[in-house]
Enzyme design. Structure first.
Site, PDB file in Angstrom:
ATOM      1  N   THR A  31       0.837  -1.207   0.000  1.00 40.64           N
ATOM      2  CA  THR A  31       0.000   0.000   0.000  1.00 40.64           C
ATOM      3  C   THR A  31       0.868   1.251   0.000  1.00 40.64           C
ATOM      4  O   THR A  31       0.507   2.257  -0.624  1.00 40.64           O
ATOM      5  CB  THR A  31      -0.972   0.040   1.205  1.00 40.64           C
ATOM      6  OG1 THR A  31      -0.237  -0.223   2.395  1.00 40.64           O
ATOM      7  CG2 THR A  31      -2.076  -0.973   1.060  1.00 40.64           C
ATOM      8  N   ASP A 107       2.291  -8.214  -7.465  1.00 39.21           N
ATOM      9  CA  ASP A 107       2.837  -6.998  -8.075  1.00 39.21           C
ATOM     10  C   ASP A 107       4.307  -7.081  -8.477  1.00 39.21           C
ATOM     11  O   ASP A 107       4.822  -6.176  -9.138  1.00 39.21           O
ATOM     12  CB  ASP A 107       2.607  -5.793  -7.151  1.00 39.21           C
ATOM     13  CG  ASP A 107       3.128  -6.017  -5.725  1.00 39.21           C
ATOM     14  OD1 ASP A 107       4.208  -6.636  -5.574  1.00 39.21           O
ATOM     15  OD2 ASP A 107       2.472  -5.571  -4.771  1.00 39.21           O
ATOM     16  N   HIS A 122      -0.077 -16.414  -5.154  1.00 38.50           N
ATOM     17  CA  HIS A 122      -1.202 -16.015  -6.008  1.00 38.50           C
ATOM     18  C   HIS A 122      -0.758 -15.704  -7.438  1.00 38.50           C
ATOM     19  O   HIS A 122      -1.472 -15.035  -8.168  1.00 38.50           O
ATOM     20  CB  HIS A 122      -1.930 -14.811  -5.407  1.00 38.50           C
ATOM     21  CG  HIS A 122      -2.647 -15.131  -4.119  1.00 38.50           C
ATOM     22  ND1 HIS A 122      -3.354 -14.216  -3.394  1.00 38.50           N
ATOM     23  CD2 HIS A 122      -2.745 -16.292  -3.425  1.00 38.50           C
ATOM     24  CE1 HIS A 122      -3.862 -14.789  -2.310  1.00 38.50           C
ATOM     25  NE2 HIS A 122      -3.504 -16.047  -2.306  1.00 38.50           N
TER      26      HIS A 122
END
Ligand SMILES: [Zn+2]
Length: 257
Positions: A31, A107, A122
């Protein structure tokens, strides 16, 4: 709860005495790189419906919808850079302390920061894959197809459906990665849990597994998790701030006992 300084001292003592650290990271670590948690309000995920893997396979409309979301997400995150928390973990690996980094993130920022032993539970958003023949493309290439008008990309070799190389809702976790991850978790002497609320599997089981095998646990997460009671030290501060401070203390060799 101890003061921030008190918790830092306790954590750095644990880091010093550990030789085989495993880290587990979730959305919270990214974040601060400007990548919103998919659960957060206003993010891309908030504006699009979740398309499951089964829908993707079954329907042209679902694939178009999915790729529209990915196209927007790509624009949002393509310039994201690793932050100090990512860098600190790469640093711990260089120091020979961190042996394994397990992430739920897609990412690629851990690799960008220099970490090499990364297990991506993932998958990754940096590549696209043909669901038939397994051919891979850099995501930039498939994004170019989309920008030039393609709405449901297919494989140039076998005509199979092309999908980002991530694990979608409704898709099972990658077996080899799961096995490697649990081997690391079972054998580590310290587990660093960073930026995951530990609400869903396998994240929820990972600290329990490490704890049952005698590992010490450090949690760095903004919110309370269901297994905070297992942790030796809990931080609610920003991951980058905490890891930065820990690295400075660890390298300075200040006696913290
Ligand atoms: Zn193919």
């Amino acid at each position: 709860m101890l003061s921030f300084e008190g918790r830092l001292k306790k954590a750095v003592t644990l880091l010093k005495s550990s030789k085989n650290i495993t880290a587990f990271t979730g959305a919270g670590i990214s974040t601060e790189s400007g990548i919103s948690d998919f659960r957060s309000k206003g993010g891309v995920w908030d504006r699009y419906r979740i398309v499951t893997y089964q829908e993707f396979i079954a329907s042209h409309d679902a694939r178009v919808e999915y790729w529209n979301m990915k196209k927007e997400l790509y624009r949002e995150i393509k310039d994201a850079k690793p932050n100090r928390a990512h860098m600190a973990l790469a640093n711990l690996e260089n120091m020979g302390k961190l042996k394994c980094l397990i992430t739920q993130n897609i990412d690629g920022l851990h690799q960008d920061s220099g970490s090499s032993n990364v297990i991506e539970l993932h998958g990754t958003n940096r590549k696209a894959v043909c669901l038939e023949c397994g051919k891979l493309w850099p995501i930039e290439e498939v994004q170019k197809w989309l920008e030039s008008g393609e709405i449901d990309p297919s494989c140039d070799t076998c005509n199979g459906y092309v999908k980002p190389a991530t694990i979608s809702f409704g898709q099972s976790m990658p077996e080899a990665e799961m096995i490697r991850a649990f081997q690391c978790v079972s054998s580590c002497d310290l587990l660093l849990m960073i930026g995951s609320s530990l609400q869903v599997e396998p994240a929820a089981s990972i600290p329990r597994e490490a704890h049952s095998k005698g590992a010490r646990l450090i949690y760095i997460n903004r919110t309370v998790t269901p297994t905070d009671n297992l942790a030796d030290v809990c931080f609610r501060e920003n991951a980058s701030q905490v890891l930065d401070e820990l690295l400075i203390l660890l390298k300075s060799g200040i006696n913290t006992t």
